[in-house]
Design a protein around this motif. Structure first.
Motif, PDB file in Angstrom:
ATOM      1  N   ASN A 265       0.830  -1.207   0.000  1.00  0.00           N
ATOM      2  CA  ASN A 265       0.000   0.000   0.000  1.00  0.00           C
ATOM      3  C   ASN A 265       0.859   1.249   0.000  1.00  0.00           C
ATOM      4  O   ASN A 265       0.617   2.175  -0.769  1.00  0.00           O
ATOM      5  CB  ASN A 265      -0.949  -0.025   1.192  1.00  0.00           C
ATOM      6  N   HIS A 266       1.846   1.289   0.899  1.00  0.00           N
ATOM      7  CA  HIS A 266       2.761   2.435   0.903  1.00  0.00           C
ATOM      8  C   HIS A 266       4.062   2.117   1.621  1.00  0.00           C
ATOM      9  O   HIS A 266       4.137   1.156   2.378  1.00  0.00           O
ATOM     10  CB  HIS A 266       2.122   3.689   1.530  1.00  0.00           C
TER      11      HIS A 266
ATOM     12  N   HIS B 207       8.361   2.571   7.860  1.00  0.00           N
ATOM     13  CA  HIS B 207       7.618   1.311   7.796  1.00  0.00           C
ATOM     14  C   HIS B 207       7.136   1.007   6.386  1.00  0.00           C
ATOM     15  O   HIS B 207       7.100   1.888   5.532  1.00  0.00           O
ATOM     16  CB  HIS B 207       6.442   1.291   8.789  1.00  0.00           C
TER      17      HIS B 207
ATOM     18  N   CYS C 145       3.746  -0.803   4.452  1.00  0.00           N
ATOM     19  CA  CYS C 145       2.346  -1.147   4.719  1.00  0.00           C
ATOM     20  C   CYS C 145       1.834  -2.083   3.634  1.00  0.00           C
ATOM     21  O   CYS C 145       1.845  -1.741   2.449  1.00  0.00           O
ATOM     22  CB  CYS C 145       1.475   0.100   4.767  1.00  0.00           C
TER      23      CYS C 145
ATOM     24  N   GLU D  27      -1.451  -4.538   2.338  1.00  0.00           N
ATOM     25  CA  GLU D  27      -2.904  -4.682   2.460  1.00  0.00           C
ATOM     26  C   GLU D  27      -3.266  -6.124   2.798  1.00  0.00           C
ATOM     27  O   GLU D  27      -2.610  -7.059   2.328  1.00  0.00           O
ATOM     28  CB  GLU D  27      -3.575  -4.281   1.130  1.00  0.00           C
TER      29      GLU D  27
ATOM     30  N   GLY E 287      -6.211   3.715  11.172  1.00  0.00           N
ATOM     31  CA  GLY E 287      -4.965   4.328  10.727  1.00  0.00           C
ATOM     32  C   GLY E 287      -5.169   5.630   9.989  1.00  0.00           C
ATOM     33  O   GLY E 287      -6.274   6.196   9.955  1.00  0.00           O
TER      34      GLY E 287
ATOM     35  N   VAL F 180      -5.813  -0.831  11.110  1.00  0.00           N
ATOM     36  CA  VAL F 180      -4.401  -1.197  10.929  1.00  0.00           C
ATOM     37  C   VAL F 180      -3.866  -1.854  12.200  1.00  0.00           C
ATOM     38  O   VAL F 180      -4.369  -1.617  13.304  1.00  0.00           O
ATOM     39  CB  VAL F 180      -3.514   0.022  10.579  1.00  0.00           C
TER      40      VAL F 180
ATOM     41  N   PHE G  30       0.340  -2.820  13.683  1.00  0.00           N
ATOM     42  CA  PHE G  30       1.778  -2.770  13.410  1.00  0.00           C
ATOM     43  C   PHE G  30       2.437  -3.993  14.040  1.00  0.00           C
ATOM     44  O   PHE G  30       2.067  -4.406  15.148  1.00  0.00           O
ATOM     45  CB  PHE G  30       2.385  -1.488  13.989  1.00  0.00           C
TER      46      PHE G  30
ATOM     47  N   ILE H 174       6.365  -3.187  10.161  1.00  0.00           N
ATOM     48  CA  ILE H 174       5.374  -3.504   9.124  1.00  0.00           C
ATOM     49  C   ILE H 174       3.988  -3.141   9.631  1.00  0.00           C
ATOM     50  O   ILE H 174       3.603  -3.482  10.746  1.00  0.00           O
ATOM     51  CB  ILE H 174       5.439  -4.992   8.725  1.00  0.00           C
ATOM     52  N   GLU H 175       3.259  -2.410   8.797  1.00  0.00           N
ATOM     53  CA  GLU H 175       1.875  -2.064   9.049  1.00  0.00           C
ATOM     54  C   GLU H 175       1.005  -2.945   8.152  1.00  0.00           C
ATOM     55  O   GLU H 175       1.320  -3.116   6.962  1.00  0.00           O
ATOM     56  CB  GLU H 175       1.662  -0.582   8.688  1.00  0.00           C
ATOM     57  N   LEU H 176      -0.046  -3.484   8.703  1.00  0.00           N
ATOM     58  CA  LEU H 176      -1.051  -4.184   7.894  1.00  0.00           C
ATOM     59  C   LEU H 176      -2.297  -3.328   7.893  1.00  0.00           C
ATOM     60  O   LEU H 176      -2.727  -2.853   8.959  1.00  0.00           O
ATOM     61  CB  LEU H 176      -1.372  -5.560   8.479  1.00  0.00           C
ATOM     62  N   GLU H 177      -2.867  -3.117   6.724  1.00  0.00           N
ATOM     63  CA  GLU H 177      -4.082  -2.308   6.608  1.00  0.00           C
ATOM     64  C   GLU H 177      -5.158  -3.130   5.925  1.00  0.00           C
ATOM     65  O   GLU H 177      -4.904  -3.761   4.892  1.00  0.00           O
ATOM     66  CB  GLU H 177      -3.798  -1.051   5.781  1.00  0.00           C
TER      67      GLU H 177
END
Ligand code: CO
Length: 134
Positions: free
Chosen positions: A6-7, A79, A81, A83, A110, A116, A118, A129-132
């Protein structure tokens, strides 16, 4: 389990200054700096064909990135991110595999208004790492 990137978030001391590299030297569309006081950052969105870079600058006294930027005063990767379709299921699967989730483990809303979590960088090859939930 994970979907697209995602980013990529990069902590910088001055998001507007950092965005000039992308806009002027690399020819990429960038947003104006946007204040997200509830997340303690200013953010500039750098739109790439296949993903987005977010330049994040501390906002306010208690910015969550202030300490990190103190350790990396010129800026650094903060970080990644990814999906996921179902954030609770993704969290449970990671925790079963021994990956620690930061905080209480419950998804929070988020910077994009979506849930989200982390993951602990110590369990992710040194990267936050971020999960969204997409
Ligand atoms: Co992010």
């Amino acid at each position: 389990m994970i979907g697209r990137l995602n980013h990529v978030a990069i902590a910088v001391p001055d998001a507007a200054a950092a965005s000039m590299l992308y806009r002027d030297a690399l020819g990429v569309t960038v947003s104006a700096p946007i204040a997200l006081p509830e997340h303690g950052v200013h953010v500039v969105f750098v739109e790439l064909p296949n993903t987005r870079i977010e330049l994040i600058e501390p906002l306010g006294e208690n910015s969550p990135i202030a300490k990190f930027l103190g350790q990396h005063p010129q800026g650094a990767l903060h970080h990644l991110c990814f999906e996921v379709g179902d954030i609770a299921a993704a969290r449970d699967q990671l925790q079963r595999a021994g990956t620690r989730v930061l905080g209480e483990g419950e998804p929070k809303i988020g910077a994009h208004g979506k849930p989200v979590v982390f993951l602990n960088p110590k369990d992710c090859a040194g990267i936050l790492i971020e999960l969204e939930q997409a």
